[in-house]
Motif scaffolding. Structure first.
Motif, short mmCIF file in Angstrom:
data_model
loop_
_atom_site.label_atom_id
_atom_site.label_comp_id
_atom_site.label_asym_id
_atom_site.label_seq_id
_atom_site.Cartn_x
_atom_site.Cartn_y
_atom_site.Cartn_z
N ASN A 7 -20.61 4.63 40.18
CA ASN A 7 -19.94 4.89 38.91
C ASN A 7 -19.92 6.37 38.55
O ASN A 7 -18.97 6.85 37.94
CB ASN A 7 -20.65 4.11 37.79
N PHE A 10 -16.82 8.79 39.29
CA PHE A 10 -15.51 8.69 38.66
C PHE A 10 -15.37 9.65 37.49
O PHE A 10 -16.35 9.98 36.83
CB PHE A 10 -15.25 7.25 38.20
N THR A 15 -13.33 12.19 43.45
CA THR A 15 -13.83 10.83 43.60
C THR A 15 -13.52 10.29 44.99
O THR A 15 -12.40 10.44 45.48
CB THR A 15 -13.17 9.90 42.56
N ALA A 35 -13.11 0.16 40.31
CA ALA A 35 -12.37 1.33 39.83
C ALA A 35 -11.65 2.03 40.98
O ALA A 35 -12.24 2.29 42.03
CB ALA A 35 -13.32 2.29 39.14
N CYS A 36 -10.39 2.32 40.77
CA CYS A 36 -9.53 3.06 41.70
C CYS A 36 -9.41 2.41 43.08
O CYS A 36 -9.11 3.09 44.06
CB CYS A 36 -10.00 4.51 41.85
N LEU A 111 -18.23 -0.13 38.19
CA LEU A 111 -17.08 -0.11 37.29
C LEU A 111 -15.93 -0.92 37.88
O LEU A 111 -15.56 -0.74 39.04
CB LEU A 111 -16.61 1.33 37.07
N SER A 112 -15.39 -1.80 37.07
CA SER A 112 -14.26 -2.61 37.52
C SER A 112 -13.26 -2.75 36.39
O SER A 112 -13.55 -2.44 35.23
CB SER A 112 -14.74 -3.99 37.97
N PHE A 113 -12.08 -3.23 36.72
CA PHE A 113 -11.05 -3.43 35.71
C PHE A 113 -10.21 -4.65 36.09
O PHE A 113 -10.24 -5.12 37.24
CB PHE A 113 -10.16 -2.19 35.56
N PHE A 149 -9.63 6.40 37.01
CA PHE A 149 -10.39 5.16 36.95
C PHE A 149 -9.62 3.91 37.39
O PHE A 149 -10.24 2.88 37.65
CB PHE A 149 -10.90 4.92 35.52
N ILE A 150 -8.30 3.99 37.46
CA ILE A 150 -7.50 2.79 37.73
C ILE A 150 -6.78 2.88 39.07
O ILE A 150 -6.95 2.05 39.96
CB ILE A 150 -6.46 2.56 36.62
N LEU A 201 -11.58 -2.26 30.77
CA LEU A 201 -12.41 -1.23 31.40
C LEU A 201 -13.54 -0.89 30.44
O LEU A 201 -13.31 -0.29 29.38
CB LEU A 201 -11.56 0.00 31.71
N ASP A 203 -16.84 1.05 29.52
CA ASP A 203 -17.67 2.20 29.84
C ASP A 203 -17.94 2.97 28.55
O ASP A 203 -17.00 3.35 27.83
CB ASP A 203 -16.96 3.11 30.85
#
Length: 287
Positions: A7, A10, A15, A35-36, A111-113, A149-150, A201, A203
Motif C-alpha cells: 500500500n 501508491f 509505483t 489498486a492499479c 488496497l483494492s477497489f 490508485f485505479i 476505495l 483509505d
C-alpha cells in the motif's frame, strides 16, 4: 510482499506494476481488483514478461499461493523485480495460511477497489475519461486519483464544456466533473469524493486529501489551511500551461503526490515540523 509495504507504494509516479493473475473464473466472478491492477492471464505471463521492459512488479492471485508464485518466477527469469502480494486479494486462505498472518493481512488489507464495467474499469483495457478544458482543482485531482490508485494506463481528454457529454458518447470515455456526467458533484461532495465512493476505495489518507480538494474546489478555504495553498498552486499552474491542458495535468501530478504523502504522515501521526531557528545559529561554528 505484505499488504502494508504494498500500500505504501501508491500515490507516486514510481509505483510498481500490479499484475492480476487469478485464474479466469475467479477473476470474472470477483467484484474487486487490487489498486492499479492490470489483468494478465496465467497463460500470457511468459509472453508479457519478454514483450515489456523489465521493472518492479507486484503479482497477486486470490490467496497469494502458487498461482501467483509461478508468474513471479517467470518474471524474475526475464529480469523483472517481481514479488508476490502476500495473502492475495482475500488476505489468505482459512485452514491453509497461519492464523496470525491471516489476521494481520485482513486487519490491514492490500488496497483494492470495486470494478466498474459501466466506467470501463476492469483491469483488462485502459480506461478513458473526459472533462471540460482548462482544468484546475477537481479536474486534476480526479485524474491523479485514477492514475495513482485505479488505472495507471488511463487516458484523459479535454473538450469545451458544451461538448464534453457528446464527445464522451462518441469516444466511449467517461465524463467527469461536469453537470450531467456519471462522475460529478453531489451536494457538498466533489467529483474526487464521487470517485472514492464509486470505486469503494477505502483509505484514511485519501479521505483527508478529499477534504483538502473539496474545500479548495468550493472556496471554503477557512476550513482547511492546506486548501488555500492547493488553490494558489492550481490557479498558477493553469496560467503557466494555459495552452496545453495535458501539460497542466503532468505538472500538477507531483503536487498531489506530495499532498498525499503529507496526508499519510498526518494520518500516521508522523508530522514533521519546520523548526529551523536562524537566530540560534552561529556563523562559522563547526558543523
Amino acid at each position: 510482499m505484505p499488504p502494508k509495504p504494498f500500500n505504501a507504494r501508491f500515490g507516486s509516479a514510481d509505483t510498481p506494476l500490479v499484475l492480476d493473475v487469478r485464474r479466469q473464473p475467479r477473476f470474472d466472478e470477483s467484484p474487486r481488483l487490487l489498486a492499479c491492477a492490470q489483468r494478465c492471464a496465467l497463460e500470457e505471463v511468459a509472453a508479457f514478461a519478454i514483450s515489456h521492459a523489465p521493472r518492479a512488479a507486484n503479482v497477486y492471485c486470490v490467496y497469494g499461493h502458487n498461482v501467483s508464485e509461478e508468474p513471479v518466477v517467470t518474471l524474475r527469469a526475464a529480469g523483472w523485480d517481481a514479488h508476490r502480494v502476500a495473502g492475495g486479494l482475500e488476505g489468505g486462505q482459512d485452514g491453509e495460511d497461519d492464523v496470525p498472518s491471516i489476521a494481520d493481512w485482513r486487519a490491514r488489507p492490500a488496497l483494492s477497489f470495486a470494478k466498474r464495467t459501466d466506467w470501463g474499469v476492469t483491469g483488462v483495457q485502459p480506461s478513458r475519461w473526459i472533462t471540460r478544458e482548462r482544468p484546475k482543482i477537481d479536474c486534476i485531482a480526479c485524474p491523479w486519483l485514477i492514475r495513482r490508485f485505479i488505472d495507471n494506463r488511463a487516458e484523459f481528454f479535454y473538450a469545451p464544456a458544451s461538448q464534453v457529454l457528446a464527445q464522451a458518447k462518441e469516444s466511449g470515455a467517461v465524463a467527469y466533473d461536469i453537470l450531467g456526467a456519471p462522475v460529478s458533484h453531489v451536494g457538498e461532495l466533489c467529483s474526487f469524493d464521487a470517485l472514492l465512493l464509486g470505486f469503494d476505495l477505502l483509505d484514511a489518507a485519501l479521505n483527508l486529501l478529499a477534504t483538502i480538494v473539496r474545500r479548495a474546489d468550493t472556496n471554503r478555504l477557512d476550513l482547511s489551511p492546506q486548501s488555500a495553498g492547493l488553490l494558489a498552486f492550481s490557479l498558477s499552474l493553469s496560467r503557466l500551461h494555459a495552452q496545453d491542458d495535458h501539460a497542466m495535468l503532468d505538472a500538477a501530478l507531483p503536487l498531489y503526490d506530495a499532498l498525499c504523502a503529507w496526508c499519510r504522515d498526518r494520518v500516521a501521526a508522523q508530522n514533521e515540523s519546520h523548526n529551523w531557528k536562524p537566530e540560534t545559529m552561529v556563523v562559522g561554528a563547526p558543523a
